[in-house]
Design an enzyme around this catalytic site. Sequence first.
Site, short mmCIF file in Angstrom:
data_model
loop_
_atom_site.label_atom_id
_atom_site.label_comp_id
_atom_site.label_asym_id
_atom_site.label_seq_id
_atom_site.Cartn_x
_atom_site.Cartn_y
_atom_site.Cartn_z
CG HIS A 11 18.77 -17.02 11.32
ND1 HIS A 11 18.53 -16.98 12.67
CD2 HIS A 11 19.21 -18.28 11.06
CE1 HIS A 11 18.84 -18.15 13.22
NE2 HIS A 11 19.25 -18.96 12.26
CB SER A 50 1.52 6.34 -3.97
OG SER A 50 1.74 7.63 -3.45
CE LYS A 102 5.56 2.84 -2.71
NZ LYS A 102 5.22 3.61 -1.51
CD GLU A 111 1.21 -2.82 2.67
OE1 GLU A 111 1.84 -2.07 3.41
OE2 GLU A 111 0.78 -2.47 1.56
#
Length: 458
Positions: A155, A276, A282, A289
């Site tokens: 979980h 970024s 970043k 992804e």
Amino acid sequence: MKMWEGRFKKELDSRTNDFNSSISFDSVMYREDITGSIAHATMLGETGIIDKSESEKIIAGLKGILADLESGELAISPEAEDIHMFVEQVLTERIGDSGKRLHTARSRNDQVALDIRMYLKKKTKEVRSSLLALLEIIADTAAENKDAVMPGYTHLQRAQPLTFAHYILAYAQMFIRDVKRLDDCYVRMDEMPLGSGALASTTYPIDRQRVCELLAFSRVTANSIDGVSDRDFVLELSSCLSLIMMHLSRFSEEIILWCSGEFAFVELDDAFSTGSSIMPQKKNPDIAELVRGKTGRVYGDMTTLFTMMKGLPLAYNKDMQEDKEAIFDAVDNTIACVDIFGAMFATLRVRKENMLRSAKGGFINATDCADYLVKKGLPFRTAYKIIGSLVAYCIDNDKTLDALSLDEFHQFSPIFDEGIYHAIDLDTCVNERSVIGGPSASSVDRQIADVRRFLANA
Ligand code: ARG
């Protein structure tokens, strides 16, 4: 004029030509198309269906076309309807009337079925070797991280201690199953459909076994209608690819989480991450992804294929031309994803210290604490309740289990003695789990050996 001139009195509308054409995507199968035609022509010559000399001329012509396509001397014409028509047209331009004999005892229906099978056999092997390379990387990374204690989750809540090696070996099992599934799929793909003709086979005394042997297929298809109607192997491969992508996508999701500041379990190599355009701090996991994103695309291809086939009467229908873009897209993207994921994973920095810190914080040794009391004679449910209260006490007092004094333990049960500290030590918790499949160093060694044995025999 088209190949079918004779029956038709009018030129084709250019819009029909454009809409009907598959050359823009089926030309990738030019090698398979030409190799298949060479085998067919060889058989036609050997059986005497056409003269030996004509057969030899055709074979030489086809070999010339193949060489010129490979060298770039000959360009694929976007005007052609498909790769089959293109090759036949060029052949006839080059060798004259002999070229017109190539299509004896053959239809484009069995020809295209042959080409896709040959092409996908090759691509299936490519996916397979990409997966083997990824398995190698996982096995190597596991060998280096047997001591990297980390929390395991259920979980997405910290649950029990394990190691990074143990964790990633779970993915190795998935990819091993993927390889086996591809092998199984390959068996059914490996059937030679030429000789099915348009659907009812042929009256010529062709030798299907000979063509089968020349093209290194395992067997010939058993029914001519099925031979041209069947695309199960395309759907099966797309299902295998979807499963591979699902596994990669879960793995990607974990990496995306783990390289967030909140987890900081891993750091991606600069070469496999991106920055970024506005936020200077970043470092983004774009590769993971994109792999996760492309999973949707491969599922989409699978849906296209299943939907395209579902209402088709036997035998060939033009709808089936739509199989190619979908399966080619799925196969190319899957290979690209497996390869880039492997490269990214191989260069990943494992931040063992952060994994350990997190493992220490989440009461993930609570089960072991209960098991300690059970080993001293308490029933598990009784022990479970005691440890539940102990954890609540720790939360209230901002402590971890191992930081409690023996006096504090005794407030919950007199059974505790000094041995509790060893029992709930995270290294103990991991290494006591030495059953087959567990996280202990010895279990993990066995699992790595299993993967390596699989690779050695693959
Ligand atoms: N381009 C076609 C395809 O990919 C080849 C088969 C054409 N057969 C036919 N009967 N029109 O499916």
